[in-house]
Every structure is written in structure tokens, then in C-alpha cells.
Design an enzyme around this catalytic site. Structure first.
Site, PDB file in Angstrom:
ATOM      1  N   SER A 112       0.824  -1.194   0.000  1.00 15.21           N
ATOM      2  CA  SER A 112       0.000   0.000   0.000  1.00 15.21           C
ATOM      3  C   SER A 112       0.866   1.255   0.000  1.00 15.21           C
ATOM      4  O   SER A 112       1.575   1.514  -0.955  1.00 15.21           O
ATOM      5  CB  SER A 112      -0.988  -0.036   1.166  1.00 15.21           C
ATOM      6  OG  SER A 112      -2.141   0.731   0.856  1.00 15.21           O
ATOM      7  N   LYS A 164     -21.815  17.523   9.725  1.00 20.06           N
ATOM      8  CA  LYS A 164     -20.676  17.933  10.546  1.00 20.06           C
ATOM      9  C   LYS A 164     -20.178  16.785  11.425  1.00 20.06           C
ATOM     10  O   LYS A 164     -18.979  16.695  11.720  1.00 20.06           O
ATOM     11  CB  LYS A 164     -21.068  19.130  11.415  1.00 20.06           C
ATOM     12  CG  LYS A 164     -19.924  19.712  12.224  1.00 20.06           C
ATOM     13  CD  LYS A 164     -18.798  20.200  11.320  1.00 20.06           C
ATOM     14  CE  LYS A 164     -17.661  20.794  12.139  1.00 20.06           C
ATOM     15  NZ  LYS A 164     -16.513  21.162  11.288  1.00 20.06           N
TER      16      LYS A 164
END
Length: 307
Positions: A112, A164
Site C-alpha cells: 500500500s 458535521k
């Protein structure tokens, strides 16, 4: 008791010198190891920020006119998207300004984000039994809402907008939140594919995209797929760097803090596996500091199989 310098600045250590008179050319080994996040690591943050340390070592090699090539010794399962991207970009900038060859050697694990950084090298050499690949992005979400309900615990976030508190572990997993996160993951995944395609001149972007399903391969398999250039070990990577750098005889140098003495090119690194800071439960190595760090939502170029 061994006194150590008070100065924390990295120092150069010569770990091997080829025979000859007045050997001045150098090959610098720069380690990329462990989890890669743009923050201090370890218990209580006592260890270096991997991004900062990597840049500091690149700068040291860049400032030394006798450094004719760099070998990146990679042993990392990756880490944060941003950390991997910064390190990759700084590697490309180093190559442009310094103009010396960079050879990446993949050791135990270079998956990765570890492979993301390796893609910036001129040549990738992999140990045959190394684990690499895992081209993809991960963001892990968790919700404690169901358990909290059973315990009679309630929460109420007061927000300025409906998203949010996106992916908050204190509320049920929301499909709208997941859709937004998926869009970000897709963007970062496309960037990962672009980076690998740019570094692998032998593979088209379509070929890289076909390989980018997150799986890992051995070094031997990755070589057959074109994700690495050669099968070999650190010795072969150093010989290749020497040849590409046009040097006849070299010193091999490494950079470390003054207390990090290393006796040879095979000196131990922090590596990708947990060390004495880990708590061992039978066959499971659990590094609590790293687990806590990954508890919140983060966008990761990380092979979680190496956690």
C-alpha cells in the site's frame, strides 16, 4: 552507561567501504519502515515523525555531492494517505534536484503506502518472499450506537450542518455519510493508480487499474506482473545503484540519530512488525499506541493484514 551527544540532528554513519585508495563516492541507504503517519509515533509520541525523518534524510543526501545514488530500504505496510503522498512527492523532488538514481528494495513488507513510495524510484528490487501490492484505499468506520443503547447511554451532537458529525462512532452508520466517504476513497484510489502507472513505464494505466483491487503479492508474483523490476536482495540493490550512479568504488552510508549506531548494511531497522513496545497475547502482537491511532476515521494507504 554510554554517553550520547545532546545534538539530535541526524548524523552520517559509514556501514561499508569498498577496497581502494581514496574512496569518496557514496551510496546512501534511506529506510522507510513501520506505519507511516505525519505525526510523532510510538508511546507518548517519543519517536520521530516518519515523514519528517524521511525528508531530513533526503535533504542530507541531497546536500552531499559525493552521494551518487540512493537505496530506499522499504519495510512498511503503509499508513496515511497524506503521509504517503508527501513522502512520494518529496522523493520525486529529490530526484529532480539531485539527479542521482534511486533504487527501492522491498523487504518483508512494502504494501500500500510502502509500495506507493517505491513507485517513485527508478528501479524496484523485491526480495522474492517480500509482500507487496495492496494498491487501494481504506477508511474504517465504527459505531458504538447499538451498544450504547443497551447500556442506556445517549448522546446528542449539536452541529452547524447535517454532515458535521459525519462518521461519528456515537451515532448509527449513515448511508449518506458512507456515500460521501466512498467518493473521497474513489478519488484517492484514482490518484494511487496514477502514481503507480507513472512509475511503471512497462504497464499502462488500465493494466495497473486491473491490479489495484487491494490484494497483495509476493515479490516473485509482483515481478511477473510488472510491479517490480528485479528479484533480489539488498546486496543486489546496492550493486545496481552503484552501476546506475557510475561509481567505481563506494562507501555505503546511512543516516540516524547519534544514539542509533549501526554496524553494517544489514543493521536492524524499526521494521513493520511491533517490537518491545508491543503487548503480546499468544500469537497476536498488539501495539496499543497504533491501534488507538487508527480508532478514528482516517483515509489510509495501508495493508491492514500487517497490523
Amino acid at each position: 552507561v554510554r554517553p550520547v551527544p545532546m545534538e539530535d540532528r541526524i548524523v552520517e554513519q559509514i556501514v561499508a567501504t569498498e577496497p581502494g585508495w581514496f574512496v569518496t563516492d557514496k551510496i546512501a541507504i534511506i529506510d522507510v519502515d513501520g506505519l507511516l503517519f505525519n505525526q510523532r509515533m510510538g508511546w507518548f509520541g517519543f519517536e520521530d515523525n516518519p515523514v519528517s525523518l524521511f525528508i531530513e534524510k533526503l535533504d542530507a543526501a541531497s546536500a552531499d555531492p559525493r552521494v551518487k545514488a540512493v537505496v530506499l530500504r522499504i519495510n512498511s505496510p503503509g499508513g496515511g494517505v497524506n503521509a504517503s503522498d508527501i513522502m512520494h512527492r518529496r522523493l520525486l523532488a529529490f530526484k529532480r534536484t539531485k539527479g542521482v538514481p534511486v533504487v527501492a528494495v522491498l523487504q518483508d513488507v512494502a504494501a500500500s503506502g510502502g509500495y506507493y513510495i517505491a513507485s517513485g524510484a527508478d528501479v524496484i528490487v523485491a526480495n522474492p518472499a517480500s509482500i507487496t501490492g495492496s494498491i487501494g484505499v481504506l477508511v474504517q468506520t465504527v459505531s458504538f450506537w447499538g451498544t450504547m443503547q443497551k447500556l442506556g447511554i445517549s448522546t446528542q451532537a449539536v452541529t452547524s450542518g447535517p454532515r458535521k458529525d459525519m462518521a461519528s462512532p456515537l451515532k448509527p452508520i449513515d448511508s449518506g455519510d458512507v456515500a460521501i466517504l466512498q467518493g473521497i476513497v474513489d478519488e484517492f484510489h484514482c490518484n494511487f493508480v496514477d502514481v503507480v502507472a507513472a512509475g511503471r513505464q512497462n504497464l499502462s494505466r488500465e493494466q495497473v487499474a486491473a491490479l489495484a483491487d487491494g490484494r497483495v503479492w509476493t515479490g516473485t508474483e509482483a515481478h511477473k506482473l510488472g510491479l517490480v523490476d528485479e528479484i533480489g536482495y539488498l546486496d543486489e540493490a546496492l550493486a545496481l545503484a552503484k552501476r546506475l550512479g557510475g561509481a567505481s568504488a563506494v562507501k555505503v552510508v546511512m543516516y540516524s540519530r547519534p544514539w542509533g549506531y549501526r554496524s553494517s548494511i544489514y543493521a536492524s531497522t524499526d521494521a513493520a512488525s511491533p517490537d518491545a513496545k508491543a503487548v503480546n497475547f499468544n500469537l497476536v502482537n498488539l501495539n496499543l499506541a497504533e491501534v488507538f491511532r487508527l480508532a478514528g476515521p482516517q483515509f489510509l494507504y495501508l495493508w491492514t493484514g500487517r497490523m
